[in-house]
Design a protein around this motif. Structure first.
Motif, PDB file in Angstrom:
ATOM      1  N   PHE A   1       9.804  -4.892   7.085  1.00  0.00           N
ATOM      2  CA  PHE A   1       9.181  -3.739   7.522  1.00  0.00           C
ATOM      3  C   PHE A   1       7.874  -3.671   8.011  1.00  0.00           C
ATOM      4  N   VAL A   2       7.167  -2.766   8.653  1.00  0.00           N
ATOM      5  CA  VAL A   2       6.058  -2.721   9.095  1.00  0.00           C
ATOM      6  C   VAL A   2       5.241  -1.274   8.945  1.00  0.00           C
ATOM      7  N   TRP A   3       4.048  -1.486   8.636  1.00  0.00           N
ATOM      8  CA  TRP A   3       3.291  -0.063   8.500  1.00  0.00           C
ATOM      9  C   TRP A   3       3.396   0.712   9.827  1.00  0.00           C
ATOM     10  N   ASN A   4       3.644   2.016   9.703  1.00  0.00           N
ATOM     11  CA  ASN A   4       3.366   3.071  10.549  1.00  0.00           C
ATOM     12  C   ASN A   4       1.799   3.357  10.855  1.00  0.00           C
ATOM     13  N   ALA A   5       1.512   2.931  11.862  1.00  0.00           N
ATOM     14  CA  ALA A   5       0.026   2.948  12.378  1.00  0.00           C
ATOM     15  C   ALA A   5      -0.383   4.415  12.704  1.00  0.00           C
TER      16      ALA A   5
ATOM     17  N   THR B   1      10.190   5.599   6.066  1.00  0.00           N
ATOM     18  CA  THR B   1       9.750   6.019   4.778  1.00  0.00           C
ATOM     19  C   THR B   1       8.301   6.282   4.671  1.00  0.00           C
ATOM     20  N   GLU B   2       8.291   7.470   4.580  1.00  0.00           N
ATOM     21  CA  GLU B   2       6.618   8.078   4.463  1.00  0.00           C
ATOM     22  C   GLU B   2       5.941   7.850   3.313  1.00  0.00           C
ATOM     23  N   LYS B   3       5.055   6.894   3.129  1.00  0.00           N
ATOM     24  CA  LYS B   3       4.331   6.920   1.788  1.00  0.00           C
ATOM     25  C   LYS B   3       5.184   6.672   0.489  1.00  0.00           C
ATOM     26  N   PRO B   4       5.737   5.582   0.261  1.00  0.00           N
ATOM     27  CA  PRO B   4       6.704   5.301  -0.878  1.00  0.00           C
ATOM     28  C   PRO B   4       5.554   4.898  -2.078  1.00  0.00           C
TER      29      PRO B   4
ATOM     30  N   ASP C   1       0.695  -1.222  -0.001  1.00  0.00           N
ATOM     31  CA  ASP C   1       0.060   0.126  -0.027  1.00  0.00           C
ATOM     32  C   ASP C   1       0.939   1.143  -0.203  1.00  0.00           C
ATOM     33  N   THR C   2       0.652   2.174  -0.824  1.00  0.00           N
ATOM     34  CA  THR C   2       1.222   3.458  -1.062  1.00  0.00           C
ATOM     35  C   THR C   2       0.697   4.473  -0.108  1.00  0.00           C
ATOM     36  N   GLY C   3      -0.351   4.181   0.579  1.00  0.00           N
ATOM     37  CA  GLY C   3      -0.789   5.252   1.376  1.00  0.00           C
ATOM     38  C   GLY C   3      -0.333   5.197   3.011  1.00  0.00           C
ATOM     39  N   TYR C   4       0.478   4.553   3.237  1.00  0.00           N
ATOM     40  CA  TYR C   4       1.051   4.344   4.667  1.00  0.00           C
ATOM     41  C   TYR C   4       2.648   4.463   4.556  1.00  0.00           C
ATOM     42  N   GLY C   5       3.001   4.878   5.707  1.00  0.00           N
ATOM     43  CA  GLY C   5       4.594   5.092   6.089  1.00  0.00           C
ATOM     44  C   GLY C   5       5.041   3.634   6.564  1.00  0.00           C
ATOM     45  N   TYR C   6       6.294   3.277   6.130  1.00  0.00           N
ATOM     46  CA  TYR C   6       6.971   2.079   6.285  1.00  0.00           C
ATOM     47  C   TYR C   6       8.096   2.041   7.304  1.00  0.00           C
TER      48      TYR C   6
ATOM     49  N   GLY D   1      -5.342  -6.338  14.806  1.00  0.00           N
ATOM     50  CA  GLY D   1      -6.600  -6.292  13.963  1.00  0.00           C
ATOM     51  C   GLY D   1      -6.761  -4.654  13.443  1.00  0.00           C
ATOM     52  N   TRP D   2      -5.770  -4.168  13.204  1.00  0.00           N
ATOM     53  CA  TRP D   2      -5.827  -2.650  12.809  1.00  0.00           C
ATOM     54  C   TRP D   2      -6.196  -2.278  11.333  1.00  0.00           C
ATOM     55  N   SER D   3      -6.918  -1.264  11.450  1.00  0.00           N
ATOM     56  CA  SER D   3      -7.026  -0.463  10.150  1.00  0.00           C
ATOM     57  C   SER D   3      -7.355   0.760  10.322  1.00  0.00           C
ATOM     58  N   ASP D   4      -6.618   1.647   9.430  1.00  0.00           N
ATOM     59  CA  ASP D   4      -7.150   3.079   9.266  1.00  0.00           C
ATOM     60  C   ASP D   4      -8.350   3.488   8.919  1.00  0.00           C
ATOM     61  N   LEU D   5      -8.865   2.609   8.337  1.00  0.00           N
ATOM     62  CA  LEU D   5     -10.385   3.074   7.748  1.00  0.00           C
ATOM     63  C   LEU D   5     -10.262   4.026   6.825  1.00  0.00           C
ATOM     64  N   GLY D   6      -9.248   4.385   6.146  1.00  0.00           N
ATOM     65  CA  GLY D   6      -8.883   5.832   5.502  1.00  0.00           C
ATOM     66  C   GLY D   6      -9.442   5.525   3.906  1.00  0.00           C
ATOM     67  N   THR D   7      -9.748   4.325   3.559  1.00  0.00           N
ATOM     68  CA  THR D   7     -10.128   4.192   2.242  1.00  0.00           C
ATOM     69  C   THR D   7     -11.236   3.158   2.095  1.00  0.00           C
ATOM     70  N   TRP D   8     -11.863   3.059   1.007  1.00  0.00           N
ATOM     71  CA  TRP D   8     -12.962   2.205   0.822  1.00  0.00           C
ATOM     72  C   TRP D   8     -12.425   0.597   0.965  1.00  0.00           C
ATOM     73  N   LYS D   9     -11.141   0.498   0.271  1.00  0.00           N
ATOM     74  CA  LYS D   9     -10.679  -0.800   0.213  1.00  0.00           C
ATOM     75  C   LYS D   9     -10.677  -1.283   1.788  1.00  0.00           C
ATOM     76  N   SER D  10     -10.083  -0.482   2.543  1.00  0.00           N
ATOM     77  CA  SER D  10      -9.990  -0.584   3.813  1.00  0.00           C
ATOM     78  C   SER D  10     -11.345  -0.967   4.375  1.00  0.00           C
ATOM     79  N   LEU D  11     -12.233  -0.250   4.293  1.00  0.00           N
ATOM     80  CA  LEU D  11     -13.610  -0.477   4.759  1.00  0.00           C
ATOM     81  C   LEU D  11     -14.167  -2.143   4.186  1.00  0.00           C
ATOM     82  N   HIS D  12     -13.911  -2.391   3.032  1.00  0.00           N
ATOM     83  CA  HIS D  12     -14.280  -3.721   2.421  1.00  0.00           C
ATOM     84  C   HIS D  12     -13.431  -4.712   3.361  1.00  0.00           C
TER      85      HIS D  12
END
Length: 359
Positions: free
Chosen positions: A194-198, A177-180, A154-159, A270-281
């Motif tokens: 790598f992990v996502w920055n929550a 690295t923020e949003k590669p 995902d390009t919307g997260y920091g790593y 069980g984290w999600s930033d619920l920032g996008t339609w895909k994450s809600l799906h």
């Protein structure tokens, strides 16, 4: 266990543009019950941190336009707990404002910073990891963030890449690295390092204000200058003057990528930033065809899609695979799920060419 020195900053001022048209300027997603739980995302966030933070130590930072929404949803909060930004300036000024205000009352404060629109399915595991992070930060100069094992490039997260230290809960960050771009995100995922920055940060107030002094001195100086105005009638006027001098910058770009005292605690909760339609799906309950459907919908030969429409309008869908169909108020969006990053582009065009009521 709640500690009198633990404070919580909840960032609730964004408009959720990636979730348009459901999230609108006058009613952003953090104030909505997106998952059908009976509580807004903001209300769920406040409740999530009750095991570690006293109610009076919780601060909501939001846009001044949303004051009434916050007070309506959190009626037990005092006005001093609702920090109203005069302009949107991204997360660094937002966090600085709350941190310097907390410092003026409690220079021994430990601070948790969280967005208002995240989902945590395993609250127990989350609180256990949060306690580890608080313990690490409260008596040191560590800047701690929570990391989530990535499931896609995902390009919307920091790593975050951490030092390889076995059996350590708190690991020093090697690379932030923020949003590669997509190619880099794919390489991060393939490496397994790598992990996502929550976007959830933990530090003591001395550590974070020193970081602002070093890396964002203009912001630090502005809030030091107005420290005598916190909790007085002069606060809003001084704040407007300070914000008028700031350029928008995120805490990620402004401090996290530059600091050498950043640590990470991996948190599989069980984290999600619920920032996008895909994450809600991903988070919502699906039918036998992997569809998430809300509203009065008849779907035929449709799969892997999210359809969110008005209950007052019958919607008939045929032949869609991996699509977003979002019908909210006076806007209908139909977009391929893999192209959802373009929603911000669509919204920008709407702002330029259509009536602002659609935004």
């Amino acid at each position: 266990m709640q500690d009198k020195n633990t404070h919580l900053i909840i960032m609730a001022g964004g408009i959720g543009s990636r979730f348009w048209p459901f999230s609108r300027r006058n009613y952003p997603k953090q104030f909505q019950d997106i998952l059908g739980t009976g509580q807004s995302l903001l209300q769920q966030t406040v409740k999530r941190f009750e095991p570690v933070c006293k109610p009076e130590n919780v601060y909501i930072v939001t846009n001044q336009d949303y004051k009434d929404l916050v007070m309506e949803q959190l009626p037990n909060f005092s006005e001093d707990q609702i920090l109203l930004e005069p302009f949107l300036r991204n997360t660094a000024p937002c966090i600085a404002y709350a941190s310097y205000k907390i410092k003026s009352k409690n220079p021994k404060a430990n601070i948790i910073v969280t967005p208002s629109d995240h989902v945590i399915l395993d609250t127990y595991s989350f609180i256990e990891k949060l306690k580890i992070a608080i313990d690490a930060a409260k008596s040191s100069d560590k800047i701690v963030t929570l990391g989530i094992k990535p499931t896609r490039p995902d390009t919307g997260y920091g790593y975050i890449q951490s030092e390889e230290i076995q059996n350590e809960d708190v690991k020093k960050v090697r690379l932030f690295t923020e949003k590669p771009n997509l190619e880099m995100a794919e390489s991060f995922l393939e490496s397994g390092d790598f992990v996502w920055n929550a976007g959830i940060f933990i530090w003591n107030v001395k550590t974070i204000t020193q970081a602002f002094e070093i890396y964002l001195s203009d912001i630090s100086e502005a809030f030091e200058d107005m420290k005598d105005d916190f909790y007085t009638k002069n606060e809003s006027k001084s704040l407007e003057k300070a914000y008028s001098q700031f350029h928008g910058i995120s805490i990620d770009y402004g401090i996290m990528e530059k600091a050498d005292n950043v640590f990470v605690v991996q948190c599989d909760c069980g984290w999600s930033d619920l920032g996008t339609w895909k994450s809600l799906h991903e988070q919502a309950q699906k039918d036998e065809n992997e569809n998430v459907i809300t509203g009065d919908v008849m779907a035929y030969n449709t799969k892997n899609s999210i359809i969110k429409t008005s209950k007052n309008r019958l919607t008939v869908i045929q032949g869609l695979d991996n699509f977003i169909v979002a019908d909210y108020d006076d806007v209908l969006l139909v977009c391929h799920k893999d192209e959802e990053q373009r929603i911000k582009e669509f919204l920008a065009t709407v702002k330029k060419t259509k009536d602002e009521k659609y935004t």
